[in-house]
Design a protein around this motif. Structure first.
Motif, PDB file in Angstrom:
ATOM      1  N   VAL B 122     -99.710 101.129  28.620  1.00  0.00           N
ATOM      2  CA  VAL B 122    -100.108 101.706  29.911  1.00  0.00           C
ATOM      3  C   VAL B 122    -100.344 100.600  30.940  1.00  0.00           C
ATOM      4  CG1 VAL B 122    -101.930 102.997  31.102  1.00  0.00           C
ATOM      5  CG2 VAL B 122    -101.047 103.817  28.931  1.00  0.00           C
ATOM      6  N   ARG B 123    -101.056  99.548  30.535  1.00  0.00           N
ATOM      7  CA  ARG B 123    -101.392  98.473  31.486  1.00  0.00           C
ATOM      8  C   ARG B 123    -100.193  97.581  31.784  1.00  0.00           C
ATOM      9  NH1 ARG B 123    -106.005  98.147  28.453  1.00  0.00           N
ATOM     10  NH2 ARG B 123    -105.112  96.473  27.242  1.00  0.00           N
ATOM     11  N   ILE B 132     -92.523 104.900  30.800  1.00  0.00           N
ATOM     12  CA  ILE B 132     -93.126 104.472  29.528  1.00  0.00           C
ATOM     13  C   ILE B 132     -94.647 104.600  29.614  1.00  0.00           C
ATOM     14  CG2 ILE B 132     -93.486 102.488  27.975  1.00  0.00           C
ATOM     15  CD1 ILE B 132     -90.672 101.545  28.778  1.00  0.00           C
ATOM     16  N   ALA B 133     -95.189 104.134  30.752  1.00  0.00           N
ATOM     17  CA  ALA B 133     -96.641 104.224  30.947  1.00  0.00           C
ATOM     18  C   ALA B 133     -97.095 105.674  30.933  1.00  0.00           C
ATOM     19  CB  ALA B 133     -97.034 103.562  32.261  1.00  0.00           C
ATOM     20  N   GLY B 134     -96.320 106.548  31.587  1.00  0.00           N
ATOM     21  CA  GLY B 134     -96.649 107.976  31.637  1.00  0.00           C
ATOM     22  C   GLY B 134     -96.633 108.595  30.252  1.00  0.00           C
ATOM     23  N   ALA B 135     -95.581 108.275  29.492  1.00  0.00           N
ATOM     24  CA  ALA B 135     -95.464 108.827  28.135  1.00  0.00           C
ATOM     25  C   ALA B 135     -96.613 108.337  27.261  1.00  0.00           C
ATOM     26  CB  ALA B 135     -94.128 108.429  27.524  1.00  0.00           C
ATOM     27  N   ALA B 136     -96.936 107.042  27.412  1.00  0.00           N
ATOM     28  CA  ALA B 136     -98.045 106.477  26.616  1.00  0.00           C
ATOM     29  C   ALA B 136     -99.361 107.146  26.998  1.00  0.00           C
ATOM     30  CB  ALA B 136     -98.126 104.970  26.839  1.00  0.00           C
ATOM     31  N   ALA B 137     -99.567 107.382  28.305  1.00  0.00           N
ATOM     32  CA  ALA B 137    -100.807 108.025  28.761  1.00  0.00           C
ATOM     33  C   ALA B 137    -100.900 109.451  28.230  1.00  0.00           C
ATOM     34  CB  ALA B 137    -100.870 108.025  30.285  1.00  0.00           C
ATOM     35  N   PHE B 138     -99.754 110.175  28.255  1.00  0.00           N
ATOM     36  CA  PHE B 138     -99.749 111.554  27.741  1.00  0.00           C
ATOM     37  C   PHE B 138    -100.121 111.571  26.261  1.00  0.00           C
ATOM     38  CE2 PHE B 138     -97.736 115.126  25.603  1.00  0.00           C
ATOM     39  CZ  PHE B 138     -98.179 116.187  26.367  1.00  0.00           C
ATOM     40  N   LEU B 139     -99.472 110.673  25.511  1.00  0.00           N
ATOM     41  CA  LEU B 139     -99.763 110.612  24.070  1.00  0.00           C
ATOM     42  C   LEU B 139    -101.216 110.214  23.818  1.00  0.00           C
ATOM     43  CD1 LEU B 139     -96.517 108.979  22.640  1.00  0.00           C
ATOM     44  CD2 LEU B 139     -97.357 111.279  22.190  1.00  0.00           C
ATOM     45  N   MET B 188    -103.567 111.364  35.763  1.00  0.00           N
ATOM     46  CA  MET B 188    -104.643 110.447  36.176  1.00  0.00           C
ATOM     47  C   MET B 188    -104.172 108.993  36.100  1.00  0.00           C
ATOM     48  SD  MET B 188    -108.530 110.669  34.879  1.00  0.00           S
ATOM     49  CE  MET B 188    -109.628 109.336  35.237  1.00  0.00           C
ATOM     50  N   THR B 189    -103.430 108.662  35.044  1.00  0.00           N
ATOM     51  CA  THR B 189    -102.952 107.285  34.886  1.00  0.00           C
ATOM     52  C   THR B 189    -101.939 106.939  35.976  1.00  0.00           C
ATOM     53  OG1 THR B 189    -103.260 107.560  32.527  1.00  0.00           O
ATOM     54  CG2 THR B 189    -101.971 105.670  33.219  1.00  0.00           C
ATOM     55  N   LEU B 192    -103.884 106.445  39.191  1.00  0.00           N
ATOM     56  CA  LEU B 192    -104.656 105.191  39.216  1.00  0.00           C
ATOM     57  C   LEU B 192    -103.740 103.972  39.267  1.00  0.00           C
ATOM     58  CD1 LEU B 192    -107.558 105.947  36.697  1.00  0.00           C
ATOM     59  CD2 LEU B 192    -107.718 105.777  39.179  1.00  0.00           C
ATOM     60  N   LYS B 193    -102.594 104.048  38.623  1.00  0.00           N
ATOM     61  CA  LYS B 193    -101.651 102.919  38.649  1.00  0.00           C
ATOM     62  C   LYS B 193    -101.095 102.702  40.053  1.00  0.00           C
ATOM     63  CE  LYS B 193     -98.714 101.464  35.374  1.00  0.00           C
ATOM     64  NZ  LYS B 193     -99.292 100.278  34.770  1.00  0.00           N
ATOM     65  N   ARG B 194    -100.956 103.802  40.805  1.00  0.00           N
ATOM     66  CA  ARG B 194    -100.447 103.704  42.179  1.00  0.00           C
ATOM     67  C   ARG B 194    -101.509 103.229  43.154  1.00  0.00           C
ATOM     68  NH1 ARG B 194     -97.705 109.427  42.702  1.00  0.00           N
ATOM     69  NH2 ARG B 194     -95.827 109.118  41.493  1.00  0.00           N
ATOM     70  N   THR B 195    -102.729 103.771  42.981  1.00  0.00           N
ATOM     71  CA  THR B 195    -103.743 103.568  44.020  1.00  0.00           C
ATOM     72  C   THR B 195    -104.824 102.537  43.669  1.00  0.00           C
ATOM     73  OG1 THR B 195    -104.943 105.427  43.092  1.00  0.00           O
ATOM     74  CG2 THR B 195    -103.522 105.894  44.979  1.00  0.00           C
TER      75      THR B 195
END
Lengths: 258, 206
Positions: B122-123, B132-139, B188-189, B192-195
């Motif tokens: 995610v980071r 990838i970050a989105g999929a990881a956050a969902f999981l 949410m991820t 937060l990653k955007r803003t």
């Protein structure tokens, strides 16, 4: 949504006769006794164990009783679920083709224990409020970082709840009672926005607290004195616990903790 | 997700308190003193999120945000969740004081688990790897809820072996909720990653 309850929850922190006791004594006695109550598995022992919670319930007269009863009522909403859910999933002989007889008995015991343990902890610990709990934690040697976190979280909750309430109203106005994926997205963005908006303010608040003498200064205000009164109170709890262990032993043939 | 007073045996209670004490001690050790206010903020969000219901089909549910809290806080999720649960027990009688150790383990252990498994994905993912970050956050969000329900079931099983079916039912009931939590964690991820990408950089000492 029960965000509005946050602003009324302070009503619970009322003067009590137990306030004369040291906070550490209250926490230690409450935890030890609640732990013992959690281990009881028969009706006779639970009946004996319920005497002290009943006395605690009456210690502050009608007003104290009403406050605790109201809290217990809201807490017992979960009991309805327990009584319905547990007997269905529990093995054993069935009553009305659906409920397990043993499950019904277990759920009855759980609801009983839920109430007596809650009375002890509500009366002895919860009613002290955050500041005195923090003082008790200090007296019991809990780390400063954890106590600071507790105080800051309590403060941030009130700070964030205002912002959160405004955001909830805005989302309700824009989207109505929307559910599903759009409701979920709105909720996630709302939480994220609240976090961002409140972040700067919280950091400024901490700086201001630092200027006023630091967070650790709060707990220094709490008095802690261990006198004969605290020792007698502990002794009373100890005698009651010993009696309870004896009764439980005579009922089950084992110590209650085994 | 909260286990109420009266359910757990002394052995299960002791196990819960032991795991929580170890987790809190390690979390406090790793916590950056300068970022304590950020931990308090995340703890408050965890507290407040569970007070807001969102509609799910004919019913409604409150989210726990265990996954996002884990991704933001890492090991410090243990003291943060302990604090939030203590305040929930004190102010609203959610859960309870005696079962605080077990409830903290139920919610904080999955938070740390998803941080260890998905935190880097995610980071580390840049703008190009947003999927990838989105999929990881969902999981992360989804599995955190299932792990949480699993641990709650284990505590019940530890208290009474005959509650095995109850534990399995709890796991099954949480399956739809895990998908919603996963979606909330994903949105949410991304947000937060955007803003505010700085918040995902963690609160632990380097």
């Amino acid at each position: 949504m029960i965000l509005s309850d946050l602003h009324t929850c302070r009503d619970f922190e009322n003067e009590s006769r137990l306030d004369a006791l040291d906070a550490r004594c209250r926490v230690i006695c409450a935890f030890a006794f609640a732990f013992l109550l959690a281990s009881l598995r028969d009706i006779v022992s639970l009946s004996v164990g319920s005497v002290l919670p009943l006395l605690l319930l009456c210690v502050d007269g009608k007003r104290g009783f009403t406050l605790i009863a109201r809290r217990l009522l809201s807490m017992n909403k979960i009991s309805v679920l327990v009584v319905l859910f547990l007997p269905i999933t529990y093995p054993g002989e069935r009553v009305f083709y659906l409920f397990s007889e043993k499950g019904l008995f277990i759920s009855f015991l759980i609801v009983w224990k839920l109430n007596v343990i809650s009375v002890v902890l509500l009366k002895m610990v919860t009613s002290m409020g955050i500041a005195r709990i923090n003082g008790a934690l200090e007296g019991l040697g809990f780390p400063l970082k954890l106590r600071t976190l507790l105080l800051l979280t309590a403060r941030c909750i009130f700070l964030l709840s205002e912002r959160f309430g405004t955001m909830c109203r805005a989302v309700d106005l824009r989207m109505g009672n929307s559910g599903g994926i759009s409701g979920c997205r709105a909720f996630a963005y709302m939480v994220g926005t609240t976090l961002i908006h409140s972040s700067d303010r919280a950091e400024r608040t901490v700086l201001a607290i630092g200027c006023r003498g630091g967070i650790s200064g709060f707990s220094g205000l709490a008095e802690s004195r261990w006198t004969w009164r605290e020792s007698s109170f502990c002794l009373l709890f100890l005698i009651n616990s010993a009696l309870l262990i004896l009764v439980s032993h005579s009922q089950t043939g084992f110590g209650p903790l085994l | 997700m909260h286990i109420s007073e009266g359910f757990l045996s002394p052995q299960a209670l002791a196990a819960g308190w032991t795991i929580t004490a170890a987790g809190v001690a390690w979390g406090l050790k790793k916590m950056d003193q300068e970022k304590i206010v950020r931990v308090a903020m995340a703890s408050s969000v965890f507290f407040l999120a569970s007070l807001v219901n969102i509609r799910v089909g004919p019913s409604s549910a409150h989210l726990a945000l265990i996954g996002p809290i884990g991704l933001i806080l890492g090991w410090t999720a243990f003291p943060a969740i302990l604090t939030a649960l203590l305040l929930q027990a004190v102010l609203f009688q959610f859960g309870g004081i005696l079962v605080l150790g077990a409830n903290t383990t139920v919610m904080a252990a999955p938070a740390v688990l998803v941080y260890l498994v998905f935190g880097q994905a995610v980071r580390g993912a840049g703008k190009k790897n947003a999927k990838i970050a989105g999929a990881a956050a969902f999981l992360a969000g989804s599995l955190a809820v299932m792990a949480s329900a699993g641990i709650a079931g284990m505590f019940l099983f530890l208290s009474d072996r005959e509650m095995a079916l109850t534990a399995k039912t709890i796991l099954a009931v949480h399956l739809p909720l895990s998908i919603i939590e996963g979606a909330a964690a994903l949105f949410m991820t991304i947000f937060l990653k955007r803003t505010f990408p700085d918040i995902l950089s963690g609160v632990e000492r380097s």
